[in-house]
Motif scaffolding. Structure first.
Motif, PDB file in Angstrom:
ATOM      1  N   LYS A 125       0.815  -1.211   0.000  1.00 35.25           N
ATOM      2  CA  LYS A 125       0.000   0.000   0.000  1.00 35.25           C
ATOM      3  C   LYS A 125       0.845   1.256   0.000  1.00 35.25           C
ATOM      4  CE  LYS A 125      -3.715   2.281   2.601  1.00 35.25           C
ATOM      5  NZ  LYS A 125      -4.606   2.194   3.785  1.00 35.25           N
ATOM      6  N   TYR A 126       1.970   1.209   0.747  1.00 34.78           N
ATOM      7  CA  TYR A 126       2.834   2.383   0.861  1.00 34.78           C
ATOM      8  C   TYR A 126       4.172   2.175   0.159  1.00 34.78           C
ATOM      9  CZ  TYR A 126      -0.583   3.691   4.401  1.00 34.78           C
ATOM     10  OH  TYR A 126      -1.754   4.008   5.054  1.00 34.78           O
ATOM     11  N   SER A 127       4.151   1.430  -0.927  1.00 34.25           N
ATOM     12  CA  SER A 127       5.392   1.165  -1.660  1.00 34.25           C
ATOM     13  C   SER A 127       6.011   2.437  -2.240  1.00 34.25           C
ATOM     14  CB  SER A 127       5.123   0.162  -2.791  1.00 34.25           C
ATOM     15  OG  SER A 127       4.159   0.673  -3.695  1.00 34.25           O
ATOM     16  N   HIS A 128       5.185   3.476  -2.383  1.00 37.60           N
ATOM     17  CA  HIS A 128       5.694   4.727  -2.931  1.00 37.60           C
ATOM     18  C   HIS A 128       6.599   5.475  -1.965  1.00 37.60           C
ATOM     19  CE1 HIS A 128       1.716   5.148  -1.090  1.00 37.60           C
ATOM     20  NE2 HIS A 128       2.012   6.400  -0.774  1.00 37.60           N
ATOM     21  N   VAL A 129       6.829   4.909  -0.791  1.00 41.33           N
ATOM     22  CA  VAL A 129       7.725   5.540   0.177  1.00 41.33           C
ATOM     23  C   VAL A 129       9.153   5.595  -0.352  1.00 41.33           C
ATOM     24  CG1 VAL A 129       8.388   3.428   1.388  1.00 41.33           C
ATOM     25  CG2 VAL A 129       8.329   5.603   2.646  1.00 41.33           C
ATOM     26  N   TRP A 130       9.465   4.758  -1.332  1.00 38.39           N
ATOM     27  CA  TRP A 130      10.831   4.710  -1.871  1.00 38.39           C
ATOM     28  C   TRP A 130      11.306   6.076  -2.353  1.00 38.39           C
ATOM     29  CZ3 TRP A 130      12.199   6.283  -6.747  1.00 38.39           C
ATOM     30  CH2 TRP A 130      11.161   6.464  -7.664  1.00 38.39           C
ATOM     31  N   LEU A 131      10.364   6.892  -2.819  1.00 38.95           N
ATOM     32  CA  LEU A 131      10.736   8.191  -3.367  1.00 38.95           C
ATOM     33  C   LEU A 131      11.360   9.103  -2.312  1.00 38.95           C
ATOM     34  CD1 LEU A 131      10.637   9.503  -6.116  1.00 38.95           C
ATOM     35  CD2 LEU A 131       8.394  10.434  -5.559  1.00 38.95           C
ATOM     36  N   LEU A 132      10.980   8.887  -1.048  1.00 38.78           N
ATOM     37  CA  LEU A 132      11.522   9.718   0.030  1.00 38.78           C
ATOM     38  C   LEU A 132      12.987   9.396   0.306  1.00 38.78           C
ATOM     39  CD1 LEU A 132       8.512   9.739   2.523  1.00 38.78           C
ATOM     40  CD2 LEU A 132       9.063  11.347   0.676  1.00 38.78           C
TER      41      LEU A 132
ATOM     42  N   TYR B 118      20.067  14.158  -1.207  1.00 34.66           N
ATOM     43  CA  TYR B 118      20.057  15.610  -1.020  1.00 34.66           C
ATOM     44  C   TYR B 118      20.869  16.062   0.199  1.00 34.66           C
ATOM     45  CZ  TYR B 118      18.424  20.332  -0.164  1.00 34.66           C
ATOM     46  OH  TYR B 118      18.385  21.675   0.074  1.00 34.66           O
ATOM     47  N   LEU B 119      20.599  15.462   1.356  1.00 31.47           N
ATOM     48  CA  LEU B 119      21.225  15.943   2.583  1.00 31.47           C
ATOM     49  C   LEU B 119      22.749  15.863   2.573  1.00 31.47           C
ATOM     50  CD1 LEU B 119      18.699  14.680   5.289  1.00 31.47           C
ATOM     51  CD2 LEU B 119      19.071  17.026   4.496  1.00 31.47           C
ATOM     52  N   PRO B 120      23.356  14.723   2.194  1.00 31.26           N
ATOM     53  CA  PRO B 120      24.829  14.683   2.152  1.00 31.26           C
ATOM     54  C   PRO B 120      25.415  15.695   1.169  1.00 31.26           C
ATOM     55  CG  PRO B 120      23.931  12.472   2.114  1.00 31.26           C
ATOM     56  CD  PRO B 120      22.776  13.410   1.898  1.00 31.26           C
ATOM     57  N   TRP B 121      24.749  15.837   0.024  1.00 33.27           N
ATOM     58  CA  TRP B 121      25.207  16.783  -0.998  1.00 33.27           C
ATOM     59  C   TRP B 121      25.127  18.212  -0.472  1.00 33.27           C
ATOM     60  CZ3 TRP B 121      23.018  16.539  -6.694  1.00 33.27           C
ATOM     61  CH2 TRP B 121      23.792  17.357  -7.522  1.00 33.27           C
ATOM     62  N   PHE B 122      24.003  18.556   0.140  1.00 36.28           N
ATOM     63  CA  PHE B 122      23.812  19.899   0.685  1.00 36.28           C
ATOM     64  C   PHE B 122      24.824  20.194   1.796  1.00 36.28           C
ATOM     65  CE2 PHE B 122      21.897  22.633   3.955  1.00 36.28           C
ATOM     66  CZ  PHE B 122      21.674  23.789   3.211  1.00 36.28           C
ATOM     67  N   LEU B 123      25.002  19.249   2.708  1.00 31.57           N
ATOM     68  CA  LEU B 123      25.939  19.448   3.809  1.00 31.57           C
ATOM     69  C   LEU B 123      27.376  19.572   3.303  1.00 31.57           C
ATOM     70  CD1 LEU B 123      24.443  16.960   6.430  1.00 31.57           C
ATOM     71  CD2 LEU B 123      24.304  19.466   6.444  1.00 31.57           C
ATOM     72  N   TYR B 124      27.680  18.828   2.240  1.00 32.43           N
ATOM     73  CA  TYR B 124      29.017  18.935   1.639  1.00 32.43           C
ATOM     74  C   TYR B 124      29.254  20.353   1.117  1.00 32.43           C
ATOM     75  CZ  TYR B 124      32.686  18.520  -1.881  1.00 32.43           C
ATOM     76  OH  TYR B 124      33.811  18.733  -2.640  1.00 32.43           O
TER      77      TYR B 124
ATOM     78  N   LEU C 118       4.094  16.012  -6.858  1.00 33.47           N
ATOM     79  CA  LEU C 118       4.718  16.969  -5.948  1.00 33.47           C
ATOM     80  C   LEU C 118       6.174  16.613  -5.709  1.00 33.47           C
ATOM     81  CD1 LEU C 118       4.765  19.301  -3.947  1.00 33.47           C
ATOM     82  CD2 LEU C 118       3.758  17.786  -2.225  1.00 33.47           C
ATOM     83  N   CYS C 119       6.438  15.346  -5.422  1.00 34.14           N
ATOM     84  CA  CYS C 119       7.821  14.929  -5.155  1.00 34.14           C
ATOM     85  C   CYS C 119       8.698  15.085  -6.383  1.00 34.14           C
ATOM     86  CB  CYS C 119       7.851  13.485  -4.667  1.00 34.14           C
ATOM     87  SG  CYS C 119       7.244  13.273  -2.981  1.00 34.14           S
ATOM     88  N   THR C 120       8.139  14.791  -7.552  1.00 32.67           N
ATOM     89  CA  THR C 120       8.905  14.961  -8.791  1.00 32.67           C
ATOM     90  C   THR C 120       9.318  16.409  -8.968  1.00 32.67           C
ATOM     91  OG1 THR C 120       7.792  13.103  -9.879  1.00 32.67           O
ATOM     92  CG2 THR C 120       8.845  14.745 -11.304  1.00 32.67           C
ATOM     93  N   MET C 121       8.373  17.308  -8.731  1.00 30.70           N
ATOM     94  CA  MET C 121       8.664  18.731  -8.895  1.00 30.70           C
ATOM     95  C   MET C 121       9.632  19.211  -7.813  1.00 30.70           C
ATOM     96  SD  MET C 121       5.994  21.747  -9.760  1.00 30.70           S
ATOM     97  CE  MET C 121       6.553  23.411 -10.123  1.00 30.70           C
ATOM     98  N   LEU C 122       9.397  18.798  -6.576  1.00 31.38           N
ATOM     99  CA  LEU C 122      10.283  19.205  -5.481  1.00 31.38           C
ATOM    100  C   LEU C 122      11.704  18.710  -5.707  1.00 31.38           C
ATOM    101  CD1 LEU C 122       8.130  18.443  -2.284  1.00 31.38           C
ATOM    102  CD2 LEU C 122       8.812  20.696  -3.097  1.00 31.38           C
ATOM    103  N   PHE C 123      11.843  17.417  -5.908  1.00 33.38           N
ATOM    104  CA  PHE C 123      13.170  16.809  -5.932  1.00 33.38           C
ATOM    105  C   PHE C 123      13.966  17.180  -7.183  1.00 33.38           C
ATOM    106  CE2 PHE C 123      11.227  13.172  -3.218  1.00 33.38           C
ATOM    107  CZ  PHE C 123      11.112  14.050  -2.154  1.00 33.38           C
TER     108      PHE C 123
ATOM    109  N   ILE D  67      18.464  20.450  -9.185  1.00 38.21           N
ATOM    110  CA  ILE D  67      18.965  21.521 -10.054  1.00 38.21           C
ATOM    111  C   ILE D  67      19.648  22.594  -9.218  1.00 38.21           C
ATOM    112  CG2 ILE D  67      18.281  23.398 -11.593  1.00 38.21           C
ATOM    113  CD1 ILE D  67      16.064  21.550 -12.651  1.00 38.21           C
ATOM    114  N   SER D  68      19.036  22.936  -8.087  1.00 39.37           N
ATOM    115  CA  SER D  68      19.616  23.937  -7.201  1.00 39.37           C
ATOM    116  C   SER D  68      20.995  23.518  -6.709  1.00 39.37           C
ATOM    117  CB  SER D  68      18.683  24.183  -6.007  1.00 39.37           C
ATOM    118  OG  SER D  68      19.247  25.129  -5.125  1.00 39.37           O
ATOM    119  N   LEU D  69      21.120  22.259  -6.308  1.00 39.38           N
ATOM    120  CA  LEU D  69      22.411  21.762  -5.837  1.00 39.38           C
ATOM    121  C   LEU D  69      23.444  21.755  -6.962  1.00 39.38           C
ATOM    122  CD1 LEU D  69      21.382  18.771  -3.527  1.00 39.38           C
ATOM    123  CD2 LEU D  69      22.135  21.057  -2.835  1.00 39.38           C
ATOM    124  N   LEU D  70      23.005  21.408  -8.160  1.00 35.90           N
ATOM    125  CA  LEU D  70      23.915  21.420  -9.302  1.00 35.90           C
ATOM    126  C   LEU D  70      24.418  22.836  -9.583  1.00 35.90           C
ATOM    127  CD1 LEU D  70      22.120  18.958 -11.768  1.00 35.90           C
ATOM    128  CD2 LEU D  70      24.379  18.648 -10.728  1.00 35.90           C
TER     129      LEU D  70
END
Length: 218
Positions: free
Chosen positions: A7-14, A20-26, A81-86, A91-94
């Motif tokens: 039912k919640y298999s779409h959790v993979w997207l998170l 994001y976090l390791p890249w941002f912190l770097y 929403l996740c597609t647009m957010l992520f 792109i921002s990180l790049l």
């Protein structure tokens, strides 16, 4: 257990958080000097106002709340929403990776002035003034509001859509009134959201048009 996982298999997207976090912190640790200063003349006309820390921090609940809501109620909207957010966040990180950027106009804060100023001083100490273009705060806020507007499930809740708009605008304004971003960072995010909108939502459900069509048929 199997039914729940299915039912919640779409959790993979998170799992994007682990990219994001390791890249941002770097970037936060490595972009400390020799970066391009983001500035336009409009920045000088915008005064610092510590009260904008309220909508600035509400951004976390706004984005996380929207993702959680669609995760449990509308998988299709969740994916959009996740597609647009992520995509935008990547792109921002790049951009920040190949074009290191930041600001240099943070004011001196007197933490004893009031509780809001104290919170801003904490924010300044925890968050660097680098990696600001385009603004993730602005971009993600726009993405969430668009998701609310394009949701069939939420189409009948006018007050919710108005509240979302007010909060989105308040968060965007907070980025410049707190001197976290240059106005150009926000303009860059608006342009990116405008482009991404057509890639993610083109041809999909539009509540207003659907209602007009139903009335015409009736």
């Amino acid at each position: 257990m199997k039914s729940t996982l299915k039912k919640y298999s779409h959790v993979w997207l998170l799992g994007y958080a682990f990219i994001y976090l390791p890249w941002f912190l770097y970037l936060e640790k490595t972009v400390t000097s020799n970066y391009h200063i983001m500035y336009i003349a409009l920045d000088d006309l915008i005064p610092f106002n510590e009260f904008f820390i309220i909508p600035y921090l509400l951004w976390f609940l706004y984005v996380a709340g929207a993702v959680a809501y669609f995760f449990f109620t509308d998988v299709k909207s969740y994916y959009k929403l996740c597609t647009m957010l992520f995509t935008g966040m990547t792109i921002s990180l790049l951009v920040c990776t190949v074009f290191p950027n930041g600001t240099d106009f943070r004011p001196l804060i007197d933490p004893s002035k009031n509780v809001f100023a104290k919170i801003v001083s904490y924010l300044y100490s925890a968050d660097t003034c680098t990696n600001v273009f385009p603004s993730i705060h602005v971009y993600n806020s726009i993405c969430v509001h668009l998701a609310v507007l394009r949701s069939e499930r939420l189409s009948k809740y006018g007050i919710l859509k108005i509240s979302s708009f007010v909060l989105m605008v308040s968060i965007c304004l907070a980025t410049v009134f707190l001197k976290q971003h240059s106005a150009i960072d926000g303009f860059g995010s608006i342009a990116m959201a405008y482009i991404m909108y057509y890639f993610v939502y083109a041809g999909s459900y539009e509540p207003s048009r659907k209602k007009v069509s139903e009335k015409a048929i009736g």
